[in-house]
Design an enzyme around this catalytic site. Structure first.
Site, PDB file in Angstrom:
ATOM      1  N   LYS A   1       2.012  -3.241   7.451  1.00 59.81           N
ATOM      2  CA  LYS A   1       2.315  -3.446   6.026  1.00 59.81           C
ATOM      3  C   LYS A   1       3.767  -3.040   5.745  1.00 59.81           C
ATOM      4  CE  LYS A   1      -0.020  -4.557   2.994  1.00 59.81           C
ATOM      5  NZ  LYS A   1      -0.372  -5.910   2.423  1.00 59.81           N
TER       6      LYS A   1
ATOM      7  N   THR B   1       0.821  -1.215   0.000  1.00 60.46           N
ATOM      8  CA  THR B   1       0.000   0.000   0.000  1.00 60.46           C
ATOM      9  C   THR B   1       0.856   1.267   0.000  1.00 60.46           C
ATOM     10  OG1 THR B   1      -1.536   1.254   1.378  1.00 60.46           O
ATOM     11  CG2 THR B   1      -0.111  -0.267   2.536  1.00 60.46           C
ATOM     12  N   ASP B   2       0.269   2.364  -0.476  1.00 63.39           N
ATOM     13  CA  ASP B   2       0.958   3.661  -0.407  1.00 63.39           C
ATOM     14  C   ASP B   2       1.032   4.191   1.023  1.00 63.39           C
ATOM     15  OD1 ASP B   2      -1.731   4.314  -0.066  1.00 63.39           O
ATOM     16  OD2 ASP B   2      -1.819   5.802  -1.670  1.00 63.39           O
ATOM     17  N   GLU B   3       0.215   3.612   1.930  1.00 63.68           N
ATOM     18  CA  GLU B   3       0.158   4.150   3.295  1.00 63.68           C
ATOM     19  C   GLU B   3       1.478   3.972   4.056  1.00 63.68           C
ATOM     20  OE1 GLU B   3      -3.322   3.506   5.607  1.00 63.68           O
ATOM     21  OE2 GLU B   3      -4.638   3.610   3.876  1.00 63.68           O
TER      22      GLU B   3
ATOM     23  N   TYR C   1      -2.153  -0.375  10.970  1.00 65.05           N
ATOM     24  CA  TYR C   1      -2.248  -1.055   9.670  1.00 65.05           C
ATOM     25  C   TYR C   1      -1.017  -0.767   8.818  1.00 65.05           C
ATOM     26  CZ  TYR C   1      -3.400  -1.568   4.704  1.00 65.05           C
ATOM     27  OH  TYR C   1      -3.350  -1.881   3.366  1.00 65.05           O
ATOM     28  N   SER C   2      -0.712   0.531   8.622  1.00 63.74           N
ATOM     29  CA  SER C   2       0.398   0.840   7.708  1.00 63.74           C
ATOM     30  C   SER C   2       1.738   0.391   8.298  1.00 63.74           C
ATOM     31  CB  SER C   2       0.408   2.321   7.327  1.00 63.74           C
ATOM     32  OG  SER C   2       0.393   3.148   8.456  1.00 63.74           O
TER      33      SER C   2
HETATM   34  P1  NAD Z   1      -9.649  -7.442   2.056  1.00 61.77           P
HETATM   35  O1  NAD Z   1      -9.667  -7.132   3.515  1.00 61.77           O
HETATM   36  O2  NAD Z   1     -10.866  -7.201   1.245  1.00 61.77           O
HETATM   37  O3  NAD Z   1      -9.266  -8.991   1.854  1.00 61.77           O
HETATM   38  C1  NAD Z   1      -8.248  -9.618   2.569  1.00 61.77           C
HETATM   39  C2  NAD Z   1      -8.343 -11.125   2.332  1.00 61.77           C
HETATM   40  O4  NAD Z   1      -7.274 -11.763   3.054  1.00 61.77           O
HETATM   41  C3  NAD Z   1      -9.650 -11.748   2.839  1.00 61.77           C
HETATM   42  O5  NAD Z   1     -10.160 -12.644   1.867  1.00 61.77           O
HETATM   43  C4  NAD Z   1      -9.237 -12.496   4.105  1.00 61.77           C
HETATM   44  O6  NAD Z   1     -10.043 -13.621   4.387  1.00 61.77           O
HETATM   45  C5  NAD Z   1      -7.803 -12.887   3.759  1.00 61.77           C
HETATM   46  N1  NAD Z   1      -6.971 -13.122   4.948  1.00 61.77           N
HETATM   47  C6  NAD Z   1      -6.861 -12.317   6.038  1.00 61.77           C
HETATM   48  N2  NAD Z   1      -6.005 -12.869   6.930  1.00 61.77           N
HETATM   49  C7  NAD Z   1      -5.541 -14.018   6.368  1.00 61.77           C
HETATM   50  C8  NAD Z   1      -4.625 -15.016   6.784  1.00 61.77           C
HETATM   51  N3  NAD Z   1      -3.996 -14.952   7.975  1.00 61.77           N
HETATM   52  N4  NAD Z   1      -4.370 -16.061   5.963  1.00 61.77           N
HETATM   53  C9  NAD Z   1      -5.017 -16.161   4.740  1.00 61.77           C
HETATM   54  N5  NAD Z   1      -5.903 -15.253   4.317  1.00 61.77           N
HETATM   55  C10 NAD Z   1      -6.172 -14.190   5.119  1.00 61.77           C
HETATM   56  O7  NAD Z   1      -8.391  -6.658   1.481  1.00 61.77           O
HETATM   57  P2  NAD Z   1      -8.211  -5.949   0.053  1.00 61.77           P
HETATM   58  O8  NAD Z   1      -8.747  -4.593   0.126  1.00 61.77           O
HETATM   59  O9  NAD Z   1      -8.635  -6.887  -0.989  1.00 61.77           O
HETATM   60  O10 NAD Z   1      -6.610  -5.821   0.030  1.00 61.77           O
HETATM   61  C11 NAD Z   1      -5.807  -6.876  -0.483  1.00 61.77           C
HETATM   62  C12 NAD Z   1      -4.336  -6.480  -0.336  1.00 61.77           C
HETATM   63  O11 NAD Z   1      -4.101  -5.272  -1.055  1.00 61.77           O
HETATM   64  C13 NAD Z   1      -3.925  -6.214   1.103  1.00 61.77           C
HETATM   65  O12 NAD Z   1      -2.625  -6.717   1.276  1.00 61.77           O
HETATM   66  C14 NAD Z   1      -3.933  -4.695   1.220  1.00 61.77           C
HETATM   67  O13 NAD Z   1      -3.004  -4.261   2.184  1.00 61.77           O
HETATM   68  C15 NAD Z   1      -3.517  -4.306  -0.184  1.00 61.77           C
HETATM   69  N6  NAD Z   1      -4.001  -2.989  -0.641  1.00 61.77           N
HETATM   70  C16 NAD Z   1      -5.332  -2.667  -0.550  1.00 61.77           C
HETATM   71  C17 NAD Z   1      -5.780  -1.447  -1.064  1.00 61.77           C
HETATM   72  C18 NAD Z   1      -7.247  -1.047  -1.005  1.00 61.77           C
HETATM   73  O14 NAD Z   1      -7.575   0.086  -1.328  1.00 61.77           O
HETATM   74  N7  NAD Z   1      -8.158  -1.938  -0.629  1.00 61.77           N
HETATM   75  C19 NAD Z   1      -4.873  -0.569  -1.656  1.00 61.77           C
HETATM   76  C20 NAD Z   1      -3.521  -0.936  -1.723  1.00 61.77           C
HETATM   77  C21 NAD Z   1      -3.099  -2.148  -1.241  1.00 61.77           C
HETATM   78  O1  DAU Z   2      -4.180   3.945   0.382  1.00 61.78           O
HETATM   79  C1  DAU Z   2      -4.393   2.560   0.278  1.00 61.78           C
HETATM   80  C2  DAU Z   2      -5.258   2.088   1.417  1.00 61.78           C
HETATM   81  O2  DAU Z   2      -6.583   2.541   1.150  1.00 61.78           O
HETATM   82  C3  DAU Z   2      -5.251   0.584   1.594  1.00 61.78           C
HETATM   83  O3  DAU Z   2      -3.948   0.173   1.946  1.00 61.78           O
HETATM   84  C4  DAU Z   2      -6.235   0.158   2.688  1.00 61.78           C
HETATM   85  O4  DAU Z   2      -6.282  -1.257   2.776  1.00 61.78           O
HETATM   86  C5  DAU Z   2      -7.607   0.695   2.330  1.00 61.78           C
HETATM   87  O5  DAU Z   2      -8.520   0.389   3.369  1.00 61.78           O
HETATM   88  C6  DAU Z   2      -7.555   2.195   2.097  1.00 61.78           C
HETATM   89  O6  DAU Z   2      -7.309   2.900   3.344  1.00 61.78           O
HETATM   90  P1  DAU Z   2      -8.089   4.254   3.707  1.00 61.78           P
HETATM   91  O7  DAU Z   2      -8.035   4.435   5.168  1.00 61.78           O
HETATM   92  O8  DAU Z   2      -7.620   5.382   2.863  1.00 61.78           O
HETATM   93  O9  DAU Z   2      -9.578   3.828   3.199  1.00 61.78           O
HETATM   94  P2  DAU Z   2     -11.017   4.058   3.834  1.00 61.78           P
HETATM   95  O10 DAU Z   2     -12.001   3.654   2.778  1.00 61.78           O
HETATM   96  O11 DAU Z   2     -11.148   3.459   5.186  1.00 61.78           O
HETATM   97  O12 DAU Z   2     -11.086   5.632   3.992  1.00 61.78           O
HETATM   98  C7  DAU Z   2     -10.873   6.511   2.895  1.00 61.78           C
HETATM   99  C8  DAU Z   2     -10.894   7.934   3.439  1.00 61.78           C
HETATM  100  O13 DAU Z   2     -12.237   8.240   3.849  1.00 61.78           O
HETATM  101  C9  DAU Z   2     -10.023   8.110   4.673  1.00 61.78           C
HETATM  102  O14 DAU Z   2      -9.438   9.411   4.636  1.00 61.78           O
HETATM  103  C10 DAU Z   2     -11.002   8.031   5.836  1.00 61.78           C
HETATM  104  C11 DAU Z   2     -12.294   8.574   5.254  1.00 61.78           C
HETATM  105  N1  DAU Z   2     -13.534   7.986   5.773  1.00 61.78           N
HETATM  106  C12 DAU Z   2     -13.646   6.628   5.828  1.00 61.78           C
HETATM  107  C13 DAU Z   2     -14.791   6.025   6.295  1.00 61.78           C
HETATM  108  C14 DAU Z   2     -14.890   4.514   6.377  1.00 61.78           C
HETATM  109  C15 DAU Z   2     -14.589   8.803   6.156  1.00 61.78           C
HETATM  110  O15 DAU Z   2     -14.509  10.048   6.088  1.00 61.78           O
HETATM  111  N2  DAU Z   2     -15.743   8.208   6.624  1.00 61.78           N
HETATM  112  C16 DAU Z   2     -15.873   6.851   6.718  1.00 61.78           C
HETATM  113  O16 DAU Z   2     -16.943   6.383   7.184  1.00 61.78           O
END
Ligand code: NAD
Ligand code: DAU
Length: 359
Positions: free
Chosen positions: A163, A133-135, A159-160
């Site tokens: 990661k 992630t960029d975080e 979280y970050s």
């Molecule tokens: P998500 O939470 O939707 O899915 C995570 C998956 O991992 C789930 O299916 C869960 O069951 C599985 N999991 C969790 N713990 C586990 C374990 N111990 N063993 C096996 N499986 C396990 O997450 P996502 O949003 O799909 O993100 C996927 C990856 O991409 C993550 O590594 C996240 O950090 C990264 N990422 C997400 C975003 C975003 O915006 N969602 C952006 C950048 C990077």
């Molecule tokens: O940047 C990449 C990351 O983006 C991933 O690594 C994470 O897995 C993913 O969850 C996401 O993190 P954010 O914290 O940026 O996403 P989230 O959707 O939780 O929130 C986006 C922005 O919106 C953040 O600034 C918080 C704000 N927010 C979020 C929620 C859930 C609100 O204002 N209200 C809300 O109810």
């Protein structure tokens, strides 16, 4: 030739599996623990596809992961598995250390031992691709340059931090043991099948239920939004052409304040399904207390992946968001089953208690 995906039942992993099975013939093994974020129904359309296999396992279960690797003999491991929600990491950081730190470490160990047993030519072609992630780069001020691959790590949430720790372990396994690794650091994804705890699906769901739309703090925090299928394409480009040991930043060239994202979603819903009282969904926007330690701005400099590997996002925010809104409107059952918890019934019936070692 097989690729092994961890965390493939979550948001990005399931989109990746569906995208890759639709665009290539290669078999995929999905290893997922099925935590609350893993939804077996995300992959219902491919469950009978002979190229697709599902195994329930915790990535930190090294013995079982070793058996799975020996049985399926993948040419690549793609690590999507993680605890991914920042707010949950603030309330309960331990699960993030368990999966993101210890889990990634043990997966690296299992993969290293599998990789060492391969023939020399298979060792050369093998890849461990870590999805991050960029975080990990921390937060930016308004005029700061975007995060590049050289930006020092400065994670601010549990979280970050977890990661960032996993990224460092991946780097070390390449540097010390020669494991052929690749890492991608991507910005905020959006699209179909995202768990409605994250901003975009949460707003869509709550808007349609007539509930308040919670905007943290002043809503002026900035995120760079990327349509999930563009992320899937980037991962496949890095897997095919990335240089071993390198890191690639992936972004949407699309910085938006949270408030403007929420207002845009309200406009799209107004056009697609006007409220019964004829008023805008924007009436439901409510400012609430801020997230502790909330990062102000993320921005990605994605010039390396474009210059070296030829990747650029194909969707604009307008086209991607329109597809996303349409998907949530056309799949109310998916949303209902996730928000009511009914999606867990099948998992519990099929697998019973979570495997040992799971949180
Ligand atoms: P998500 O939470 O939707 O899915 C995570 C998956 O991992 C789930 O299916 C869960 O069951 C599985 N999991 C969790 N713990 C586990 C374990 N111990 N063993 C096996 N499986 C396990 O997450 P996502 O949003 O799909 O993100 C996927 C990856 O991409 C993550 O590594 C996240 O950090 C990264 N990422 C997400 C975003 C975003 O915006 N969602 C952006 C950048 C990077
Ligand atoms: O940047 C990449 C990351 O983006 C991933 O690594 C994470 O897995 C993913 O969850 C996401 O993190 P954010 O914290 O940026 O996403 P989230 O959707 O939780 O929130 C986006 C922005 O919106 C953040 O600034 C918080 C704000 N927010 C979020 C929620 C859930 C609100 O204002 N209200 C809300 O109810």
């Amino acid at each position: 030739m097989t690729i092994l995906i961890t965390g493939g039942s979550g948001f990005i992993g399931s989109n990746y599996i569906l995208h890759t099975l639709a665009t290539s013939d290669e078999p995929i093994v999905n290893v997922d623990l099925l935590t609350y974020a893993g939804n077996i129904e995300n992959l219902a359309s491919v469950q009978d596809d002979p190229r697709y296999t599902f195994v329930r396992c915790d990535i930190s279960d090294a013995a079982k992961m070793g058996q799975i690797l020996d049985e399926f003999r993948p040419r690549a491991v793609l690590n999507f598995a993680a605890e991914s929600h920042v707010d949950r990491s603030i309330l309960g950081p331990e699960a993030f250390v368990h999966t993101n730190v210890v889990g990634t470490f043990r997966l690296l160990q299992s993969t290293l031992s599998y990789w060492r047993g391969l023939l020399a030519e298979d060792q050369t072609g093998f890849r461990f691709l870590h999805i991050s992630t960029d975080e990990v780069y921390g937060t930016l001020e308004h005029n700061d340059p975007a995060f590049s691959e050289q930006t020092p790590y400065a994670p601010n949430s549990p979280y970050s931090a977890s990661k960032a720790s996993s990224d460092h372990l991946v780097r070390a396994y390449h540097h010390t043991y020669g494991l052929p690794t690749l890492t991608t650091n991507c910005s905020n994804n959006y699209g179909p099948r995202q768990f409605p705890e994250k901003l975009i699906p949460l707003v869509l769901h709550r808007a349609l239920c007539g509930e308040p739309l919670p905007v943290y703090g002043d809503g002026q925090q900035i995120r760079d939004w990327l349509y999930v299928e563009d992320h899937c394409r980037a991962i496949n480009v890095v897997l095919a052409k990335g240089i071993v040991g390198q890191v690639y930043n992936v972004g949407g060239l699309n910085e938006q304040t949270n408030l403007s994202v929420v207002k845009l979603l309200c406009c799209l819903l107004d056009e697609a399904r006007l409220r019964a009282d004829g008023k805008s969904y924007a009436e439901q926007i409510t400012f609430v207390g801020d997230r502790p330690g909330h990062d102000r701005r993320y921005a990605i400099d994605a010039r390396k992946i474009e210059r070296e590997l030829g990747w650029r996002p194909q969707e604009t925010f307008e086209t991607g968001l329109a597809k996303t809104v349409r998907w949530y409107l056309e799949n109310p059952k998916w949303v209902e089953r996730v928000t009511s918890g009914a999606y867990r019934e099948w998992t519990d019936r099929q697998y019973g208690e979570q495997p040992t070692g799971a949180i």
